[in-house]
Write a protein that holds these residues in place. Structure first.
Motif, PDB file in Angstrom:
ATOM      1  N   UNK A 103       0.471 -11.934   3.548  1.00 54.40           N
ATOM      2  CA  UNK A 103      -0.398 -12.979   3.001  1.00 54.40           C
ATOM      3  C   UNK A 103      -1.272 -12.412   1.885  1.00 54.40           C
ATOM      4  N   UNK A 104      -1.782 -11.204   2.116  1.00 54.43           N
ATOM      5  CA  UNK A 104      -2.592 -10.517   1.101  1.00 54.43           C
ATOM      6  C   UNK A 104      -1.771 -10.239  -0.155  1.00 54.43           C
ATOM      7  N   UNK A 105      -0.556  -9.728   0.003  1.00 57.34           N
ATOM      8  CA  UNK A 105       0.304  -9.448  -1.149  1.00 57.34           C
ATOM      9  C   UNK A 105       0.587 -10.720  -1.952  1.00 57.34           C
ATOM     10  N   UNK A 106       0.871 -11.810  -1.250  1.00 59.66           N
ATOM     11  CA  UNK A 106       1.165 -13.071  -1.952  1.00 59.66           C
ATOM     12  C   UNK A 106      -0.055 -13.547  -2.736  1.00 59.66           C
ATOM     13  N   UNK A 107      -1.246 -13.387  -2.168  1.00 56.02           N
ATOM     14  CA  UNK A 107      -2.474 -13.746  -2.883  1.00 56.02           C
ATOM     15  C   UNK A 107      -2.635 -12.934  -4.163  1.00 56.02           C
ATOM     16  N   UNK A 140      -2.698  -3.023  -8.230  1.00 53.41           N
ATOM     17  CA  UNK A 140      -3.985  -2.326  -8.284  1.00 53.41           C
ATOM     18  C   UNK A 140      -5.113  -3.341  -8.121  1.00 53.41           C
ATOM     19  N   UNK A 141      -5.893  -3.168  -7.058  1.00 60.09           N
ATOM     20  CA  UNK A 141      -7.028  -4.048  -6.787  1.00 60.09           C
ATOM     21  C   UNK A 141      -8.277  -3.171  -6.697  1.00 60.09           C
ATOM     22  N   UNK A 142      -9.121  -3.272  -7.712  1.00 63.92           N
ATOM     23  CA  UNK A 142     -10.293  -2.404  -7.763  1.00 63.92           C
ATOM     24  C   UNK A 142      -9.849  -0.950  -7.863  1.00 63.92           C
ATOM     25  N   UNK A 143     -10.314  -0.149  -6.941  1.00 64.71           N
ATOM     26  CA  UNK A 143      -9.947   1.265  -6.926  1.00 64.71           C
ATOM     27  C   UNK A 143      -8.778   1.559  -5.983  1.00 64.71           C
ATOM     28  N   UNK A 144      -8.205   0.510  -5.409  1.00 65.38           N
ATOM     29  CA  UNK A 144      -7.136   0.702  -4.426  1.00 65.38           C
ATOM     30  C   UNK A 144      -5.775   0.311  -5.000  1.00 65.38           C
ATOM     31  N   UNK A 145      -4.761   1.046  -4.597  1.00 63.41           N
ATOM     32  CA  UNK A 145      -3.383   0.750  -4.990  1.00 63.41           C
ATOM     33  C   UNK A 145      -2.582   0.321  -3.755  1.00 63.41           C
ATOM     34  N   UNK A 146      -1.778  -0.726  -3.955  1.00 64.36           N
ATOM     35  CA  UNK A 146      -0.905  -1.226  -2.898  1.00 64.36           C
ATOM     36  C   UNK A 146       0.510  -1.337  -3.455  1.00 64.36           C
TER      37      UNK A 146
END
Length: 360
Positions: A283-287, A244-250
């Motif tokens: 890359x985003x997921x690893x960050x 969960x990043x801010x209001x977004x879920x991945x």
């Protein structure tokens, strides 16, 4: 009273450790003595055959007489005596009285050490392991590789056979990654060797068309075989792991933690050919994992893209500018056999094993 219980439990644990260590030493010692006996028996027979001109007819007679004179002694069948002779002839220069290497005391490595010799390891492996490698693995460097891996990871004979059948020596090491530029040399080498290319998922029964989610689900349904194919050290954390990043879920396809690398490993499963955008997403997921899950003592998170096919030049360009360590490997749902064997029928043993499950 609680303090006494704690001290007693500590004592009990220490005694258990000592007992297990003694048991391991006893097993290792017995195995070593058996291997020396078989090697020396093979040497005696081979030398006498050469000196006296005796042929193979001496083996049935010797087997019969030993079993009559020493009925309590096992292992002197005609077939096993033949193996003893082959064992000696393959390693005539072995010295059974030199100290043997113990793999668990070496630094973990999936690479055969250049200075290592097969003769320094044969008396450390069980007899069944030695015979399996002697009969199936003709290339001595490949045999050395499997000996080291079996000792390092404590493989059973069945696991060793599976690893050879899957041609592990030809698949070790992720061939396409940016590890060397983003990880320290030691960690980079370990990371590259901890991953494979390609991965063989021939235990799955998927047929076209299928979706990536079906692949995930089926892999987890065969978790034991999946972990075996991934290799030693992988601990499963979660599937479709939520971030969960801010209001977004991945959601991460598969999240693991590697016990030797001491880092999280994010795996993205992709059907079809590799696409450049996969690298940016991973890359985003690893960050995010580094920012939310990684402990201060953990190593940087590693990403792995598993796809069915990759254009290496496209993949290399896609990794340029990426700031997280990422590897790209292919996976196969069916093992590719050499052309001359593709039309061969399965053996009776294979059919029986398939019908009877995994029991031997």
């Amino acid at each position: 009273m609680n303090e006494n219980n704690r001290l007693y439990n500590e004592l009990l644990e220490l005694v258990q450790i000592k007992i297990r260590q003694a048991q391991q030493k006893a097993v290792f010692s017995v195995n070593r003595e058996l291997l020396i006996l078989y090697w020396e028996t093979g040497k005696l027979i081979a030398q006498r055959q050469q000196q006296e001109g005796w042929g193979s007819a001496i083996i049935p007679r010797l087997s019969r007489d030993i079993n009559n004179l020493l009925p309590e002694i096992k292992g002197y069948s005609i077939r096993n005596i033949g193996r003893m002779i082959a064992f000696y002839r393959e390693y005539p220069d072995a010295d059974p009285f030199l100290p043997q290497a113990v793999a668990k005391n070496r630094q973990p490595s999936n690479l055969p050490q250049p200075e290592a010799k097969i003769e320094s390891l044969i008396f450390s492996l069980p007899w069944g392991h030695n015979i399996l490698l002697l009969e199936k693995v003709k290339d001595r460097q490949h045999r050395l590789f499997y000996m080291q891996q079996a000792l390092l990871h404590g493989w059973s004979r069945n696991v060793l056979a599976l690893m050879y059948e899957s041609q592990l020596h030809a698949r070790e090491g992720c061939k396409l990654s940016n590890f060397s530029t983003l990880l320290p040399p030691g960690q980079s080498d370990m990371a590259r060797q901890a991953l494979k290319d390609p991965y063989l998922f021939d235990f799955l029964t998927l047929t076209e068309p299928y979706h990536e989610r079906e692949l995930e689900t089926t892999l987890l349904r065969h978790m034991e075989k999946f972990l075996m194919e991934l290799g030693t050290g992988f601990a499963f954390v979660g599937r479709q792991y939520p971030l969960s990043i801010g209001d977004d879920d991945f959601y991460i396809d598969l999240l693991f933690y590697h016990l030797k690398l001491r880092c999280f490993i994010v795996i993205e499963l992709k059907k079809g050919t590799f696409k450049p955008e996969y690298a940016g997403k991973l890359n985003f997921y690893c960050n995010v994992v580094d920012g939310t899950l990684k402990h201060v003592d953990d190593q940087p998170t590693i990403g792995l893209i598993l796809c069915q096919d990759k254009n290496e030049l496209v993949a290399e360009y896609a990794l340029k500018g990426i700031d997280k360590p990422i590897g790209i490997s292919e996976y196969q749902l069916m093992k590719q056999l050499p052309i001359e064997f593709q039309s061969s029928l399965p053996s009776i043993e294979q059919i029986e094993a398939e019908l009877g499950g995994c029991d031997e």
